[in-house]
Design a protein around this motif. Structure first.
Motif, mmCIF file in Angstrom:
data_model
loop_
_atom_site.group_PDB
_atom_site.id
_atom_site.type_symbol
_atom_site.label_atom_id
_atom_site.label_comp_id
_atom_site.label_asym_id
_atom_site.label_seq_id
_atom_site.Cartn_x
_atom_site.Cartn_y
_atom_site.Cartn_z
ATOM 1 N N PRO A 133 5.885 -23.662 14.524
ATOM 2 C CA PRO A 133 5.039 -22.742 13.747
ATOM 3 C C PRO A 133 4.354 -21.687 14.613
ATOM 4 C CG PRO A 133 4.093 -24.959 13.775
ATOM 5 C CD PRO A 133 5.471 -25.064 14.351
ATOM 6 N N ALA A 134 4.018 -22.053 15.844
ATOM 7 C CA ALA A 134 3.399 -21.058 16.742
ATOM 8 C C ALA A 134 4.416 -19.968 17.066
ATOM 9 C CB ALA A 134 2.912 -21.737 18.020
ATOM 10 N N PHE A 135 5.637 -20.371 17.368
ATOM 11 C CA PHE A 135 6.706 -19.413 17.680
ATOM 12 C C PHE A 135 6.915 -18.462 16.506
ATOM 13 C CE2 PHE A 135 11.037 -17.913 17.927
ATOM 14 C CZ PHE A 135 11.317 -17.793 19.280
ATOM 15 N N ARG A 136 6.951 -19.045 15.293
ATOM 16 C CA ARG A 136 7.191 -18.209 14.104
ATOM 17 C C ARG A 136 6.072 -17.186 13.906
ATOM 18 N NH1 ARG A 136 9.356 -22.935 9.964
ATOM 19 N NH2 ARG A 136 11.545 -22.792 10.559
ATOM 20 N N ALA A 137 4.847 -17.613 14.150
ATOM 21 C CA ALA A 137 3.718 -16.682 13.985
ATOM 22 C C ALA A 137 3.729 -15.626 15.093
ATOM 23 C CB ALA A 137 2.400 -17.460 14.004
ATOM 24 N N GLY A 164 3.431 -13.780 22.328
ATOM 25 C CA GLY A 164 2.495 -14.859 22.642
ATOM 26 C C GLY A 164 2.955 -15.649 23.849
ATOM 27 N N ARG A 165 2.147 -16.614 24.233
ATOM 28 C CA ARG A 165 2.463 -17.453 25.400
ATOM 29 C C ARG A 165 2.365 -18.916 25.004
ATOM 30 N NH1 ARG A 165 -0.474 -13.001 25.074
ATOM 31 N NH2 ARG A 165 -2.336 -13.857 26.027
ATOM 32 N N ILE A 166 3.351 -19.675 25.432
ATOM 33 C CA ILE A 166 3.405 -21.104 25.119
ATOM 34 C C ILE A 166 3.509 -21.891 26.421
ATOM 35 C CG2 ILE A 166 4.786 -22.930 24.036
ATOM 36 C CD1 ILE A 166 5.635 -20.859 21.906
ATOM 37 N N VAL A 167 2.644 -22.881 26.556
ATOM 38 C CA VAL A 167 2.728 -23.775 27.717
ATOM 39 C C VAL A 167 2.928 -25.194 27.217
ATOM 40 C CG1 VAL A 167 1.502 -24.742 29.707
ATOM 41 C CG2 VAL A 167 1.261 -22.315 29.160
ATOM 42 N N LEU A 214 14.134 -18.556 26.276
ATOM 43 C CA LEU A 214 15.342 -17.761 26.022
ATOM 44 C C LEU A 214 15.281 -17.124 24.635
ATOM 45 C CD1 LEU A 214 18.100 -20.195 27.378
ATOM 46 C CD2 LEU A 214 17.489 -17.965 28.321
ATOM 47 N N GLU A 215 14.934 -17.944 23.646
ATOM 48 C CA GLU A 215 14.939 -17.452 22.262
ATOM 49 C C GLU A 215 13.740 -16.553 21.961
ATOM 50 O OE1 GLU A 215 17.452 -21.288 20.572
ATOM 51 O OE2 GLU A 215 15.459 -20.904 19.759
ATOM 52 N N GLY A 216 12.686 -16.700 22.767
ATOM 53 C CA GLY A 216 11.482 -15.911 22.505
ATOM 54 C C GLY A 216 11.449 -14.579 23.238
ATOM 55 N N ALA A 217 12.373 -14.394 24.184
ATOM 56 C CA ALA A 217 12.313 -13.214 25.065
ATOM 57 C C ALA A 217 12.247 -11.915 24.278
ATOM 58 C CB ALA A 217 13.506 -13.207 26.013
ATOM 59 N N ARG A 218 13.064 -11.805 23.236
ATOM 60 C CA ARG A 218 13.094 -10.514 22.537
ATOM 61 C C ARG A 218 11.904 -10.304 21.606
ATOM 62 N NH1 ARG A 218 17.303 -10.933 17.856
ATOM 63 N NH2 ARG A 218 17.123 -13.126 17.322
ATOM 64 N N TYR A 219 11.057 -11.334 21.490
ATOM 65 C CA TYR A 219 9.819 -11.168 20.703
ATOM 66 C C TYR A 219 8.582 -11.155 21.598
ATOM 67 C CZ TYR A 219 13.099 -12.874 17.201
ATOM 68 O OH TYR A 219 14.198 -13.048 16.400
ATOM 69 N N SER A 220 8.775 -10.980 22.892
ATOM 70 C CA SER A 220 7.667 -11.028 23.858
ATOM 71 C C SER A 220 6.951 -12.374 23.854
ATOM 72 C CB SER A 220 6.652 -9.903 23.603
ATOM 73 O OG SER A 220 7.292 -8.655 23.640
ATOM 74 N N ILE A 221 7.691 -13.425 23.519
ATOM 75 C CA ILE A 221 7.114 -14.770 23.592
ATOM 76 C C ILE A 221 7.529 -15.375 24.932
ATOM 77 C CG2 ILE A 221 7.104 -17.099 22.614
ATOM 78 C CD1 ILE A 221 7.776 -15.769 19.878
#
Ligand SMILES: NC(=O)c1ccc[n+]([C@@H]2O[C@H](COP(=O)([O-])OP(=O)(O)OC[C@H]3O[C@@H](n4cnc5c(N)ncnc54)[C@H](O)[C@@H]3O)[C@@H](O)[C@H]2O)c1
Length: 301
Positions: A133-137, A145-148, A181-188
């Motif tokens: 859900p964080a990734f989707r938002a 966003g940033r995820i650790v 990898l999957e978040g790169a194009r969304y600046s995640i």
């Protein structure tokens, strides 16, 4: 000073140890922080009902912005509700730190399936339950966003008696690479953290060199700042030291159609690991390199 004004930070396991240190430090630097914690002891022997609230109150008393959430990361619905809580309150989520953790140390020969699943549920499934859900938002935010995700030395090197914990932590690091990898194009940006700190989960082994969780919090703050471009990496941090961890695959032995006897005859080459190859920390050799770039899955699947 690295500031987080206007940022919304969600910390799972935020009531104790490392999570609490992160929550306090992000709030001190201007972020609104959702402190999530079920208030369980790592052994499940003691439960503190208002654990998350205790830390949120601490932040508010110091002039910061915080709210408490006591849902468990172990259910899909719980993870979704934790992220929704932050979105409902503040309209965005900039940083997710998954620090919730439990331990059930047991040798493999004695490990009960219920103990295996208790550990996997919090660390690994929990990472997915809040991570998705964080990734989707974050995907919908121009700033991403940033995820650790919190891993452990155990997940990479193994620790006696920690088959379940090592499995959960190693798998979580793998999942984090995919999120990156999957978040790169969304600046995640997503990174795995291998912390070393003195907490109730990891009591002091050497009283002469305590490792305060606050030291790790300083590293995590730097890692999660909007100006830090790191993603897809694994970092170890503790006691004021921080460094990057890598994975190495040697040059190996290659011979098309090699029979078992050829492999056995070249065993030295199969097992050789030359650290000179590790130029960028991920010396993966030509064979694995080709495999990695071979993904046939369309980005939207
Ligand atoms: N302390 C270390 O040296 C160290 C080393 C490697 C990894 N880690 C990892 O760092 C993270 C934080 O550990 P810590 O040392 O601060 O331990 P800790 O026990 O002090 O904090 C963990 C927190 O997670 C909470 N929690 C447990 N289950 C939960 C659930 N289902 N939902 C929400 N919250 C839950 C607990 O109530 C606790 O407050 C853990 O993932 C741990 O495995 C710690």
């Amino acid at each position: 000073m690295l500031r987080f004004d206007g940022d919304v930070v969600v910390v799972t396991g935020g009531a104790n140890g490392l999570g609490r240190a992160y929550a306090l430090e992000f709030a001190r630097r201007g972020a609104a922080v959702l402190v999530n914690d079920v208030g369980s002891a790592h052994s499940d022997l003691a439960v503190e009902p208002a654990a998350a609230q205790r830390v949120a109150d601490e932040i508010i008393a110091a002039g910061g912005v915080a709210a408490a959430n006591d849902l468990s990361v172990t259910s899909f619905e719980g993870g979704q509700a934790i992220v929704a809580d932050a979105l409902d309150r503040w309209g965005r989520i900039d940083v997710l730190i998954h620090s919730a953790g439990v331990m059930r140390d047991r040798t493999l020969a004695r490990l009960d399936p219920s103990e295996l699943h208790a550990v996997l549920d919090v660390h690994l499934s929990g990472g997915f339950h809040v991570g998705q859900p964080a990734f989707r938002a974050m995907k919908e935010q121009p700033t991403g966003g940033r995820i650790v995700m919190t891993s452990s030395t155990s997940g990479f090197f193994g620790v006696f008696g920690q088959a379940a914990y090592a499995a959960a932590k190693g798998a979580l690091a793998g999942m984090t690479r995919v999120i990156a990898l999957e978040g790169a194009r969304y600046s995640i940006r997503a990174n795995a953290l291998v912390p070393v700190a003195t907490t109730r989960l990891s009591p002091d082994r050497d009283p002469l060199s305590p490792r305060p969780p606050e030291d790790v919090a300083q590293f995590v703050v730097a890692l999660c700042h909007r100006d830090c471009a790191a993603t897809g990496m694994v970092f170890a941090a503790g006691g004021g030291w921080a460094g990057r961890m890598g994975v190495a695959v040697g040059q190996g032995f290659a011979q098309p159609g090699a029979a078992a006897e050829d492999v056995a005859a070249n065993w030295d080459r199969v097992t050789a690991l030359d650290f000179d190859e590790m130029a960028d920390g991920f010396a993966i050799g030509p064979f694995i390199d080709a495999q990695l770039s071979d993904s046939t899955i369309a980005p939207d699947v």
